[in-house]
Design an enzyme around this catalytic site. Sequence first.
Site, PDB file in Angstrom:
ATOM      1  N   ASN A  74       2.033  -8.983  47.079  1.00 26.99           N
ATOM      2  CA  ASN A  74       1.470  -8.208  48.185  1.00 26.99           C
ATOM      3  C   ASN A  74      -0.044  -8.091  48.151  1.00 26.99           C
ATOM      4  O   ASN A  74      -0.661  -7.663  49.127  1.00 26.99           O
ATOM      5  CB  ASN A  74       2.113  -6.808  48.152  1.00 26.99           C
ATOM      6  CG  ASN A  74       1.508  -5.853  49.142  1.00 26.99           C
ATOM      7  OD1 ASN A  74       1.631  -6.024  50.348  1.00 26.99           O
ATOM      8  ND2 ASN A  74       0.828  -4.832  48.626  1.00 26.99           N
ATOM      9  N   TYR A 140      -9.581 -15.274  56.082  1.00 29.33           N
ATOM     10  CA  TYR A 140      -8.312 -14.546  56.029  1.00 29.33           C
ATOM     11  C   TYR A 140      -7.183 -15.372  56.642  1.00 29.33           C
ATOM     12  O   TYR A 140      -6.109 -15.524  56.050  1.00 29.33           O
ATOM     13  CB  TYR A 140      -8.463 -13.221  56.764  1.00 29.33           C
ATOM     14  CG  TYR A 140      -7.285 -12.288  56.656  1.00 29.33           C
ATOM     15  CD1 TYR A 140      -7.003 -11.623  55.468  1.00 29.33           C
ATOM     16  CD2 TYR A 140      -6.458 -12.046  57.754  1.00 29.33           C
ATOM     17  CE1 TYR A 140      -5.940 -10.747  55.367  1.00 29.33           C
ATOM     18  CE2 TYR A 140      -5.389 -11.171  57.665  1.00 29.33           C
ATOM     19  CZ  TYR A 140      -5.135 -10.521  56.470  1.00 29.33           C
ATOM     20  OH  TYR A 140      -4.071  -9.643  56.379  1.00 29.33           O
ATOM     21  N   LYS A 144      -3.859 -16.822  54.732  1.00 31.77           N
ATOM     22  CA  LYS A 144      -2.530 -16.370  55.118  1.00 31.77           C
ATOM     23  C   LYS A 144      -1.648 -17.520  55.604  1.00 31.77           C
ATOM     24  O   LYS A 144      -0.433 -17.508  55.390  1.00 31.77           O
ATOM     25  CB  LYS A 144      -2.645 -15.276  56.177  1.00 31.77           C
ATOM     26  CG  LYS A 144      -3.274 -13.982  55.674  1.00 31.77           C
ATOM     27  CD  LYS A 144      -2.469 -13.365  54.527  1.00 31.77           C
ATOM     28  CE  LYS A 144      -3.023 -12.025  54.085  1.00 31.77           C
ATOM     29  NZ  LYS A 144      -2.236 -11.407  52.991  1.00 31.77           N
ATOM     30  N   VAL A 173      -1.753  -2.886  60.800  1.00 34.75           N
ATOM     31  CA  VAL A 173      -1.131  -1.786  60.058  1.00 34.75           C
ATOM     32  C   VAL A 173      -2.105  -0.617  59.968  1.00 34.75           C
ATOM     33  O   VAL A 173      -3.257  -0.782  59.539  1.00 34.75           O
ATOM     34  CB  VAL A 173      -0.731  -2.243  58.643  1.00 34.75           C
ATOM     35  CG1 VAL A 173      -0.059  -1.105  57.886  1.00 34.75           C
ATOM     36  CG2 VAL A 173       0.205  -3.442  58.728  1.00 34.75           C
TER      37      VAL A 173
END
Length: 248
Positions: A74, A140, A144, A173
């Site tokens: 994570n 990023y 990912k 989030v």
Amino acid sequence: MKRVLITAGASGIGRAMGEGFAEAGFEIWATDVDAAGLADLPKTWHGHQASATDEAAMADVVAQMGSIDVLCANAGIAGPTALIEDVALDYFRACVSVNLEGAFIAAKHAAPLMKAAGSGSIIITSSTAGIYGYPNRAPYAAAKWAMIGLMKTLAMELGPFGIRANAICPGSVEGPRMEGVLTREAAAKGMTRDQVYDGYASGTSMRSFVEARDIANMAVFLGSEGARLVSGQVIAVDGHTENPDPKL
């Protein structure tokens, strides 16, 4: 008792994952670089201060566990928010290192224990940035997307040993990390933080950000017997992102 290892488990999505797995009866092992966050974990959890990119430290934690049923890879950082020509190579490398190398290292050391047990579930936290291209987020998005390639390979390589691998792709989030993204993107686009926030929310069919608990609920499912034949999947928990480049 089943055991789960969660990287970046002291706060945010990782902390929520730990709480979810604890409710499901798992023994929780969490690594993080945040000493204060680790000190605040429930006393029944095993907290270890270790960077996801420190292979020796991660190998030591896995060795201490002795067995591992679920790995939640994570750990990640948001990286810079900037046009490609304004991104320093060092920042690109740092973003890719924490996100991609961190997942690789955790999986590398968890796999032998899972093979010995003949079962296991590897859950990689990717992002909707691993599904779409995201302007101003090259490091990023690159990391990912690569994490999904890693997951697909793990699913094929480890499946014959009874080990599953899947990727969860959170959308926007609620929390400190996303607040940083909103602030930086607002500055880059000459907008207010609230305008950018509303743009992200309106870019989903559910018109909403997600909570860390929503991601945790999916992780607990993927780590359960109920998902025994779910492997190699990219699962978005994002309220259905329609527009990865929110504009008003």
